[in-house]
Design an enzyme around this catalytic site. Structure first.
Site, PDB file in Angstrom:
ATOM      1  N   HIS A 120     -16.076   3.225 -14.541  1.00 59.55           N
ATOM      2  CA  HIS A 120     -15.823   2.447 -13.322  1.00 59.55           C
ATOM      3  C   HIS A 120     -17.040   1.631 -12.893  1.00 59.55           C
ATOM      4  O   HIS A 120     -16.955   0.849 -11.945  1.00 59.55           O
ATOM      5  CB  HIS A 120     -15.409   3.410 -12.195  1.00 59.55           C
ATOM      6  CG  HIS A 120     -14.856   2.751 -10.982  1.00 59.55           C
ATOM      7  ND1 HIS A 120     -15.517   2.762  -9.763  1.00 59.55           N
ATOM      8  CD2 HIS A 120     -13.717   2.053 -10.778  1.00 59.55           C
ATOM      9  CE1 HIS A 120     -14.801   2.106  -8.863  1.00 59.55           C
ATOM     10  NE2 HIS A 120     -13.700   1.668  -9.447  1.00 59.55           N
ATOM     11  N   ASN A 135       0.831  -1.210   0.000  1.00 60.71           N
ATOM     12  CA  ASN A 135       0.000   0.000   0.000  1.00 60.71           C
ATOM     13  C   ASN A 135       0.863   1.257   0.000  1.00 60.71           C
ATOM     14  O   ASN A 135       0.623   2.203  -0.763  1.00 60.71           O
ATOM     15  CB  ASN A 135      -0.899   0.029   1.237  1.00 60.71           C
ATOM     16  CG  ASN A 135      -2.050  -0.960   1.173  1.00 60.71           C
ATOM     17  OD1 ASN A 135      -2.313  -1.553   0.137  1.00 60.71           O
ATOM     18  ND2 ASN A 135      -2.723  -1.145   2.285  1.00 60.71           N
TER      19      ASN A 135
END
Length: 901
Positions: A638, A251
C-alpha cells in the site's frame, strides 16, 4: 528454515489457542501480551541484524512462549515448549528449528540466563514493559491475575515492593533494548520510589477509567452520517448537495458489500474461530441495519421534500410518467422502443427456479395477471442503466430555460405494460441485491496471486447476498415470495423507496448551472520545479513538498514524462495501488520502456474494485518489457513510492517520491494528499532498500529514516508515544497531533490513553472510523478529536510529535488500523527540511482551527459541528489551505510555525 506459509499458520493457530485454552483470569498473559511481545521481538531482531531465518525462529518462539499457561502457571515454559513442538512437527518444521524455538522459550523463564542473540532478543521483548510508559498500568493487570490464580489478596504496599525489586534487578541484554528502553525504565523506577516515600495509603496506583472503544462499524456509519450532513447543509451549493447524497449512497453500498458481507460470512464460522478472529457478535448486523435505516429515512425525506423542490426552483425537474407532456410521452415511448426494449430481459420467478440476480444491478419485481385468469405470476425485469445511463433528458419547449429529466426506471414503468401482451401489470417495484465483494483467494488453487485474483474476479458477481434493497411500497406477499425464492434471511432485507442506486446522481446529465456548484479550485503553480518540468534541477537544491489537489498532479506526470525521455535516466521504479482509467502515469512508464529505460513496477492486484484495471496495466507493462512484480498473498503493498536513478557526472544518483496517496490523476483532483520529493542520499537509499524488499522478501531492508510496516512501523510509533510520555512526566514540552483516515488499532489507542493520563495533550483529526473515545475523565481527558468532511476528501496521513521542542513530523500511506500495521507494506517517512516541516505543522493547525466543516467526535457520536453558532468562513480549512499555499508560493514570508519559534 521456517517458511512464510508456516509462520502464517503459527499466527492463526495462536489466536485459536488463546481463544480456546487460555482462561479469562489471565488478564496480563493474554493474546494482546503475546502479540505485543512478538512485534517487539521482530523489531529488536531486525535492529540486531538477525537473518531472516533467525527472525522466523524468534517470531515463532514469541508466539508460543506463553501458550503453556493453559496447562500450568508455574513452569509454564516447559508446557509451552511441548505445545510448540507438537504444532511445529505437524506443519513440517525441521527438528533443528524446533530445538532453537524451544531454547528461546526456555530463556524467558525467570532467572534463566539467555545464551546467544536470539534468546537475548526474546528475553528483552518479553520484559520490554519494564521500559515502557504503561509499566505501572500493566503491572496492575499482572497483580489482578496473580490474585485470581493464587486466590489471595496482594496489598498495594507488598506489590509496590515487588515492583521495585523487579526493576532494580532487571536488565536488558541487547544494545537495541537498552537504547530504546533505558530512560523510561529509569523513569518508572523513579515513580515507584516516589510512591514508596508516600504514606501507605498512597502506595496504590492512580485509579483510571476502564478502557472504552467505539465499535468500528458503528463509527463508520457515524462518518457516513457526516457525509449526509453535507447534503443537508443549505450553505453547500445545490448540485454539490446532490453529489453528497450520491457519495453517501455509494459509501453505504460498498460498506454492505464488503464489511457487512464479511461479518455475515464470518458469523457462520465455529464459535472458536469467530473468537480467534475477533469477529463481532451476530447482533452487530442488526445494529448496523437499525442505524443505517434511520439515516436512510433522513436521506429520503431530504431528497423528496427539500432537494427536489429546490432543484425545481432552479429549473431542473425530475418528471414521473404522470407529469409528462404529450410530446414528452411520445419521446419516451419512442426512446423505449428504440433503445430500452432490446436490452430488457425477463425471468419468471417460481418455486425451484429462482433467477440469478446480478450484484448491484437494478430490477423490477412485477406481478402479472393473465387476462381472463386469476392466478398471478411473479416476474423480474432488468433495468439496463449500466448500458444506457440512469437518466433521460426530455425535450422541452424551444427557448425554455428549464431542464426536464426522467429516471430510466420511470420510462420503463410507463411502457412496461406494452411489453407483456396478454397480461395485466398489477404491481411493479424496484429491487437491488448487493453481494459479497471480497475476493476469497482459493488456497487450494495452484498459481500466483495474480492468477488467483483473476479467477476470483469471475466469482465476485456471484457472491453471497449482503443486502436486499426493496421498495417499501411492495406488498408483503410479494416480499415474502422473493425472500423465500431467493433464500434471503431477515437480516438481508432493507426497506427503501421508489428508486435505488442514488450513486447514479454522480452522473447526472446536467450542463452549466455554475451558480449551483462549487467554484473551481484553481491549482497553484509550482515555480520551484516549473510544474514538474525541472524537478531534477530543483531537487538538487532542496526537498520539494507537493500538496494535491492544491498543486496539480500533472506535476508528477510531467516529471515522469520528462524522465522517460531523459537520456541520463537509467531506471524508474514505482508502486501502483490504484491508477486512473487511461492512466497517464502508466503511459509515461510505457514511454520509458520505448526509450530503453529499465522500468520496475509493483502492481497490487488485490486493491479492492481496482483489480481488473491493475491486471490490465500490469500485463500491458509486462508486454512492453517492464519488470512487473505482483502481490503477495495475505499482504497488500500500500506504500506510494517512486525511485528514479540517473547517471550524473559518472555516477548513479537517485531521486525519490514518497506519497500519502495513489498515482491516480482522477482521484488526485478530489483527494487531499501530500508527496515529498527528495534527493537526500540516506532517504533515497532507503527507498531503494524497500524496492529491493518488494522484489525479494528475503531481503531485510536496512532502514533508519523510513518506518515500514509490518516490520518496524508499529514499534517505532510505540516509541514515539512513549517519548512524549517521558517528556510530559519530566516537565518537558509534549504533545501529539495526528491526521488519519481511520483510527482503529486498539493497542495504539491504549498507548494514546496512557499518554493522555500522563498529561500529554493529544489532538486527532480523523476523517472516518475513530474507535478512540475522547474526552473521558480519567481515561482520555487530554484527547480531543475532530473530523473534517468538505468538498475534498481528506486523505493525507500526518503524525506529529512535539518531542521536547524538536518536532518529529512523519507523512505516511498508513492509517492506524491493524490491517495497515500488520498486514500491509506501508511506509511512513520524515519531513527533514525545517521549512517544509514548519509548513506541514502550519497546515495541521489550519485544519485544527476549522470552525465550518469540523465536527467534534463526542462520546455519543452525534457529530455536532465544532461551532454550532457563528461559523466563520475564513476558518474553513480547505479554503484556508489553498489561500495559505498560494501566499507561500508568492513568497509572502516564512511559515507561521517558523515565526512562532
Amino acid at each position: 528454515m521456517i517458511t512464510e506459509a508456516q509462520l502464517e499458520r503459527c499466527r492463526l493457530h495462536i489466536r485459536k489457542w488463546f481463544a480456546a485454552h487460555i482462561p479469562r483470569t489471565l488478564c496480563f498473559h493474554d493474546l494482546e501480551h503475546t502479540l505485543a511481545v512478538t512485534h517487539m521481538a521482530t523489531a529488536l531482531g531486525q535492529t540486531e541484524e538477525l537473518s531472516r531465518a533467525d527472525l522466523a525462529v524468534v517470531e515463532v518462539a514469541a508466539l508460543f512462549h506463553d501458550t503453556g499457561y493453559a496447562k500450568a502457571y508455574q513452569g509454564h515454559e516447559e508446557e509451552s515448549v511441548g505445545i510448540a513442538r507438537n504444532f511445529l512437527e505437524r506443519i513440517g518444521v525441521g527438528r533443528r528449528d524446533q530445538d532453537r524455538v524451544a531454547a528461546c522459550i526456555r530463556a524467558t523463564r525467570a532467572g534463566a540466563r539467555p545464551r546467544g542473540k536470539l534468546q537475548e532478543v526474546l528475553r528483552d521483548a518479553d520484559s520490554a514493559k519494564a521500559g515502557q510508559a504503561d509499566f505501572i498500568h500493566k503491572s496492575e493487570l499482572l497483580k489482578k491475575e496473580l490474585e485470581a490464580v493464587q486466590r489471595r489478596k496482594i496489598s498495594s504496599t507488598d506489590w509496590l515492593a515487588e515492583n521495585l525489586a523487579y526493576l532494580k534487578s532487571h536488565r536488558f541484554h541487547t544494545r537495541s533494548a537498552r537504547t530504546r528502553f533505558a530512560k523510561q525504565k529509569a523513569q518508572n523506577l523513579h515513580l515507584l520510589h516516589e510512591r514508596a516515600k508516600a504514606p501507605k495509603s498512597q502506595h496504590g496506583p492512580i485509579a483510571h477509567q476502564q478502557e472504552r472503544f467505539f465499535d468500528r462499524d458503528l463509527s463508520w456509519l457515524s462518518f457516513n452520517d457526516r457525509v449526509l450532513q453535507e447534503a443537508m447543509d443549505p450553505a453547500v451549493p445545490l448540485l454539490e448537495r446532490l453529489k453528497f447524497l450520491a457519495i453517501y449512497s455509494s459509501n453505504l453500498d460498498e460498506f454492505y458489500r464488503v464489511r457487512v458481507a464479511s461479518l455475515r460470512s464470518l458469523a457462520k464460522l465455529k464459535k472458536l474461530d469467530r473468537t480467534a478472529l475477533e469477529v463481532p457478535p451476530g447482533k452487530r448486523v442488526d445494529q448496523i441495519n437499525k442505524k443505517a435505516l434511520a439515516q436512510q429515512e433522513r436521506f429520503g425525506k431530504l431528497y423528496r421534500e427539500e432537494l427536489l423542490p429546490a432543484l425545481a426552483d432552479q429549473g431542473i425537474h425530475f418528471l414521473t410518467p404522470q407529469r409528462l407532456s404529450k410530446v414528452q410521452t411520445a419521446f419516451v415511448r419512442s426512446h423505449f422502443t428504440r433503445y430500452v426494449a432490446p436490452l430488457l430481459h425477463t425471468a419468471t420467478v417460481r418455486a425451484g427456479n429462482a433467477p440469478f440476480i446480478e450484484d448491484r444491478k437494478l430490477y423490477f419485481a412485477c406481478r402479472l395477471k393473465p387476462k381472463g385468469r386469476s392466478k398471478e405470476h411473479l416476474v423480474l425485469v432488468n433495468i439496463p442503466s449500466d448500458e444506457l445511463g440512469r437518466f433521460i433528458v426530455l425535450p422541452t419547449e424551444k427557448g425554455s430555460q428549464r431542464t426536464d429529466l426522467m429516471y430510466l426506471d420511470d420510462a420503463i414503468r410507463l411502457c412496461l405494460g406494452d411489453l407483456f401482451t396478454g397480461f395485466k401489470l398489477t404491481a411493479c417495484h424496484a429491487i437491488k441485491l448487493s453481494r459479497d465483494a471480497e475476493l476469497h483467494l482459493d488456497e487450494e488453487y495452484l498459481g500466483n496471486v495474480k492468477e488467483k485474483v483473476r479467477k476470483s474476479l469471475r466469482k465476485r458477481s456471484m457472491g453471497v447476498p449482503a443486502r436486499f434493497l426493496y421498495d417499501r411500497a411492495m406488498p408483503d406477499s410479494m416480499l415474502r415470495a422473493l425472500r423465500d425464492l431467493l433464500a434471503l434471511t431477515k437480516q438481508d432485507l432493507v426497506a427503501g423507496g421508489r428508486y435505488h442506486n442514488f450513486s447514479d446522481l454522480l452522473g447526472l446529465p446536467l450542463k452549466g448551472h455554475r451558480n449551483l456548484r462549487d467554484k473551481p479550485l484553481v491549482p497553484i503553480p509550482d515555480p520551484v520545479t516549473h510544474n514538474g518540468e525541472s524537478t531534477f534541477q530543483a531537487l538538487r537544491q532542496k526537498d520539494v513538498l507537493w500538496h494535491f489537489p492544491y498543486h496539480d498532479f500533472g506535476n508528477v506526470v510531467r516529471w515522469l514524462q520528462r524522465a522517460a525521455r531523459d537520456p541520463h535516466v537509467r531506471h524508474i521504479a514505482i508502486t501502483l495501488y490504484r491508477v486512473a482509467n487511461g492512466s497517464e502515469v502508466c503511459k509515461a512508464l510505457l514511454d520509458a520502456r520505448a526509450y530503453g529505460k529499465r522500468v520496475t513496477v509493483f502492481v497490487e492486484v488485490q486493491a479492492r474494485f481496482d483489480e481488473r484495471s491493475n491486471l490490465y496495466w500490469g500485463e500491458t507493462l509486462e508486454k512492453a518489457g517492464a519488470h512487473v512484480l505482483y502481490s503477495y498473498e495475505n499482504l497488500k503493498v500500500h506504500c506510494k513510492l517512486c525511485l528514479i536513478e540517473r547517471q550524473e557526472r559518472g555516477r548513479l544518483t537517485r531521486y525519490a517520491y514518497l506519497g500519502t496517496g495513489n498515482f491516480n490523476e482522477r482521484t488526485s483532483t478530489v483527494y487531499t494528499d501530500m508527496a515529498l520529493l527528495t534527493h537526500r542520499p540516506r532517504m533515497t537509499r532507503e527507498v531503494a532498500e524497500v524496492f529491493q524488499h518488494l522484489a525479494d522478501r528475503t531481503h531485510r531492508p536496512a532502514l533508519s529514516q523510513l518506518l515500514m510496516a509490518p516490520t518496524s512501523l508499529r514499534v517505532r510509533l510505540d516509541a514515539l508515544i512513549d517519548k512524549e510520555v517521558e517528556n510530559a512526566r519530566s516537565g518537558r514540552r509534549s504533545s501529539i497531533l495526528l491526521k488519519l483516515n481511520n483510527l482503529e488499532d486498539r493497542a495504539l489507542i491504549r498507548k494514546l490513553y496512557d499518554a493522555s493520563n500522563a498529561g500529554v495533550r493529544i489532538r486527532l483529526i480523523v476523517r472516518g472510523i475513530c474507535c478512540l473515545v475522547p474526552g473521558v475523565e480519567g481515561l482520555s481527558e487530554n484527547i480531543e478529536a475532530i473530523s473534517i468532511v468538505d468538498r475534498l476528501l481528506e486523505h493525507t496521513r500526518v503524525y506529529a510529535f512535539e518531542n521536547g521542542g524538536r518536532p518529529v513530523v512523519l507523512l505516511s500511506s498508513a492509517d492506524w488500523m491493524g490491517r495497515n500495521l500488520d498486514r500491509r507494506i506501508e511506509v511512513a517517512f520524515p519531513v527533514n527540511d525545517q521549512e517544509l516541516k514548519a509548513k506541514v505543522l502550519d497546515l495541521m493547525e489550519i485544519q485544527w482551527q476549522d470552525q465550518v466543516k469540523a465536527r467534534r467526535i463526542d462520546v455519543r457520536q452525534t457529530n455536532p459541528y465544532r461551532n454550532e453558532g457563528k461559523r466563520d468562513p475564513r476558518s474553513r480549512a480547505q479554503t484556508a489551505t489553498h489561500a495559505y499555499l498560494l501566499s507561500r508560493q508568492q513568497g509572502s514570508g516564512p511559515p507561521r510555525s517558523a515565526v512562532r519559534k
